[in-house]
Scaffold this active site. Sequence first.
Site, PDB file in Angstrom:
ATOM      1  N   GLU A   1       5.624  -3.914   0.352  1.00 19.83           N
ATOM      2  CA  GLU A   1       5.698  -3.556  -1.163  1.00 19.83           C
ATOM      3  C   GLU A   1       4.791  -2.216  -1.238  1.00 19.83           C
ATOM      4  O   GLU A   1       3.532  -2.295  -1.453  1.00 19.83           O
ATOM      5  CB  GLU A   1       5.174  -4.602  -2.170  1.00 19.83           C
ATOM      6  CG  GLU A   1       5.461  -4.517  -3.402  1.00 19.83           C
ATOM      7  CD  GLU A   1       4.281  -4.959  -4.204  1.00 19.83           C
ATOM      8  OE1 GLU A   1       3.732  -3.879  -5.078  1.00 19.83           O
ATOM      9  OE2 GLU A   1       3.652  -5.844  -4.121  1.00 19.83           O
TER      10      GLU A   1
ATOM     11  N   CYS B   1       0.374  -0.010  -8.699  1.00 19.22           N
ATOM     12  CA  CYS B   1       1.590   0.496  -8.266  1.00 19.22           C
ATOM     13  C   CYS B   1       2.972   0.492  -8.957  1.00 19.22           C
ATOM     14  O   CYS B   1       3.861   1.114  -8.850  1.00 19.22           O
ATOM     15  CB  CYS B   1       1.967  -0.579  -6.749  1.00 19.22           C
ATOM     16  SG  CYS B   1       2.193  -2.297  -7.026  1.00 19.22           S
TER      17      CYS B   1
ATOM     18  N   GLY C   1       0.783  -1.158  -0.045  1.00 18.58           N
ATOM     19  CA  GLY C   1       0.004  -0.090   0.192  1.00 18.58           C
ATOM     20  C   GLY C   1       0.936   1.268   0.179  1.00 18.58           C
ATOM     21  O   GLY C   1       2.041   1.264  -0.384  1.00 18.58           O
ATOM     22  N   SER C   2       0.309   2.199   0.552  1.00 18.34           N
ATOM     23  CA  SER C   2       1.035   3.561   0.491  1.00 18.34           C
ATOM     24  C   SER C   2       2.236   3.771   1.285  1.00 18.34           C
ATOM     25  O   SER C   2       2.376   3.134   2.348  1.00 18.34           O
ATOM     26  CB  SER C   2      -0.076   4.687   1.018  1.00 18.34           C
ATOM     27  OG  SER C   2      -0.138   4.906   2.174  1.00 18.34           O
ATOM     28  N   SER C   3       3.478   4.560   1.008  1.00 17.17           N
ATOM     29  CA  SER C   3       4.377   4.576   1.827  1.00 17.17           C
ATOM     30  C   SER C   3       4.320   5.305   3.010  1.00 17.17           C
ATOM     31  O   SER C   3       5.058   4.966   3.890  1.00 17.17           O
ATOM     32  CB  SER C   3       5.498   5.550   0.687  1.00 17.17           C
ATOM     33  OG  SER C   3       5.706   4.842  -0.435  1.00 17.17           O
ATOM     34  N   ARG C   4       3.360   6.258   3.109  1.00 15.57           N
ATOM     35  CA  ARG C   4       3.126   6.756   4.461  1.00 15.57           C
ATOM     36  C   ARG C   4       2.721   5.911   5.471  1.00 15.57           C
ATOM     37  O   ARG C   4       3.219   5.939   6.695  1.00 15.57           O
ATOM     38  CB  ARG C   4       1.842   7.804   4.075  1.00 15.57           C
ATOM     39  CG  ARG C   4       1.547   8.656   5.431  1.00 15.57           C
ATOM     40  CD  ARG C   4       0.220   9.623   5.337  1.00 15.57           C
ATOM     41  NE  ARG C   4      -0.758   9.006   4.637  1.00 15.57           N
ATOM     42  CZ  ARG C   4      -1.685   8.396   5.755  1.00 15.57           C
ATOM     43  NH1 ARG C   4      -1.621   8.487   6.892  1.00 15.57           N
ATOM     44  NH2 ARG C   4      -2.829   7.688   5.304  1.00 15.57           N
ATOM     45  N   VAL C   5       1.602   4.888   5.182  1.00 15.38           N
ATOM     46  CA  VAL C   5       1.174   4.196   6.265  1.00 15.38           C
ATOM     47  C   VAL C   5       2.318   3.092   6.380  1.00 15.38           C
ATOM     48  O   VAL C   5       2.489   2.630   7.417  1.00 15.38           O
ATOM     49  CB  VAL C   5      -0.161   3.349   5.635  1.00 15.38           C
ATOM     50  CG1 VAL C   5      -0.496   2.104   6.499  1.00 15.38           C
ATOM     51  CG2 VAL C   5      -1.281   4.275   5.405  1.00 15.38           C
ATOM     52  N   ALA C   6       2.941   2.549   5.276  1.00 19.06           N
ATOM     53  CA  ALA C   6       4.122   1.642   5.630  1.00 19.06           C
ATOM     54  C   ALA C   6       5.059   2.236   6.539  1.00 19.06           C
ATOM     55  O   ALA C   6       5.507   1.252   7.460  1.00 19.06           O
ATOM     56  CB  ALA C   6       4.748   1.645   4.136  1.00 19.06           C
TER      57      ALA C   6
END
Length: 555
Positions: free
Chosen positions: A301, A336, A282-287
């Site tokens: 990923e 993505c 998912g999103s880089s922010r949540v990651a």
Amino acid sequence: MLTFRACREMRAKLQSSTLRWFASSFNHPRSFHSPAFATVTAENISGSQPAQVHNLVQGKWVGSSKWTTIPDPLNGEPFIKVAEVNEMELKPFVESLVKCPKYGLHNPLRCPERYLLFGDISAKAAHILAQPEVSSFFAKLIQRVSPKSYNQALAEVIVSQKFLENFSGDQVRFLARSFAVPGNHLGQQSNGLCWPFGPVAIVTPFNFPLEIPLLQLMGALYMGNKPTLKVDSKVSIVMEQMLRLLHECGLHVGDVDFINSDGNTMNKLLKDANPRMTLFTGSSRVAEKLAVDLKGRIKLEDAGFDWKILGPDVQEVDYVAWVCDQDAYACSGQKCSAQSFLFMHENWASSDLIRKLKYLASSRKLEDLTVGPVLTVTTASMLEHVNELLKIPGSRLLFGGEPLENHSIPLVYGAIKPTALFIPLEEIVKDNNFELVTKEIFGPFQIVTDYRHNQLPMVLDCCERIHAHLTAAVVSNDILFLQEVLGKSVNGTTYAGIRARTTGAPQNHWFGPAGDPRGAGIGTPEAIKLVWSCHREIIYDVGPLPQHWETPPAT
């Protein structure tokens, strides 16, 4: 917990049920629209006949105290009700994960029959998924919740089916292949083993409702883990139906938990249950937040601002334009791996490429879902971004930049025409522009620029500065050019050659980022072992002792 006897009994039952199923499948044709495992009919889901999505925990399908309504992405009708768990209802999910030991449900030294069990499950599931009525069922269900063309939706089903075929029979136990090294004396030997983590979690996004969660789920199960799966609630109905298919194929109902919840509730589950490993797509922010919350016990990923470089050799212009259109705008750009950044060598800039690309993009239409709703970015947000970019000196709109017309897509989603903006390379590299230019817009949107041959180092510097390194394409058959670009870049899935693309996550090669120790892969034996197992070394030292051994002096 499963004993060796229970494992043998489970395998015997599965073999018996498999034989019965294969016999009955040839004698009793099913209705085209209603596979036996299904609890919904894709074509009938609507505001007047809303579908329901349940949770699975400790072997039981359950609801919740609250039903969240999902709006139809094409007309806004409340067409799916999802039983989203709240924080007060997490206890059974936490208990289920905590009960799983760190050595997993199986491993090379415990209940190895389960490796064979999952080979059988994969074979049967692949056979069912290959049936036209079943593959069509899933393709149409994917279209209902994540609108894309039928061919794009069907391709996702086909990749999933091929993956299951690949891990049929003995292929699951081959994933756990170990090695041995001779020791220093008789009776000593070191053995390297692929060991499960035990309790694990999987969090996946909306854009590939079947392929991403299924491939990661099966990889986790193959290696002996007990997963809790959360799929974006907007599309989780697809994986709910797939789990029901897997249960029909012999998957034990207690092997997987399936939860619907909002992000905060899932975050609390992960912190309370403390899984040994979490896979997040998912999103880089949540990651990045999860990486901190879970103290690094995570594989990612995350999103990617994926680039394509066109080399000096101009050839097959029609084909390259078609691939560029597919890479940037198929699935309305909601991959993505979508092409976000196109660098054209000056030779390509003087060709008909952009004219052809504009024509292909303009032929996309809502009627066949070759362009459609954007599920995470509103129309206003995308157009605002376009306007901000047009303030950069020398920038210009190549095509698009307008809302879709004559539709009933709800305002909570986005709907714009396929869009491309040209921005001069000299402006892109400026510090005050670079962050804005490389902001990922998860929709039908890309940045285009050109470069002179002596500006290739500037292009490669741009690629180096981009935060995420998922996919890339180097479109050239010039070997020296390929060596230069490939040797100075890092993207984990890079296509090279005149037919190079950025999109496509088939089951026959690694798909995942590089340059980050947390990077996760999907689809191949290497990806499964990297993400879903750890290395354990067992050193056997059973003797015998040397004759006349005596206690030596202390050291």
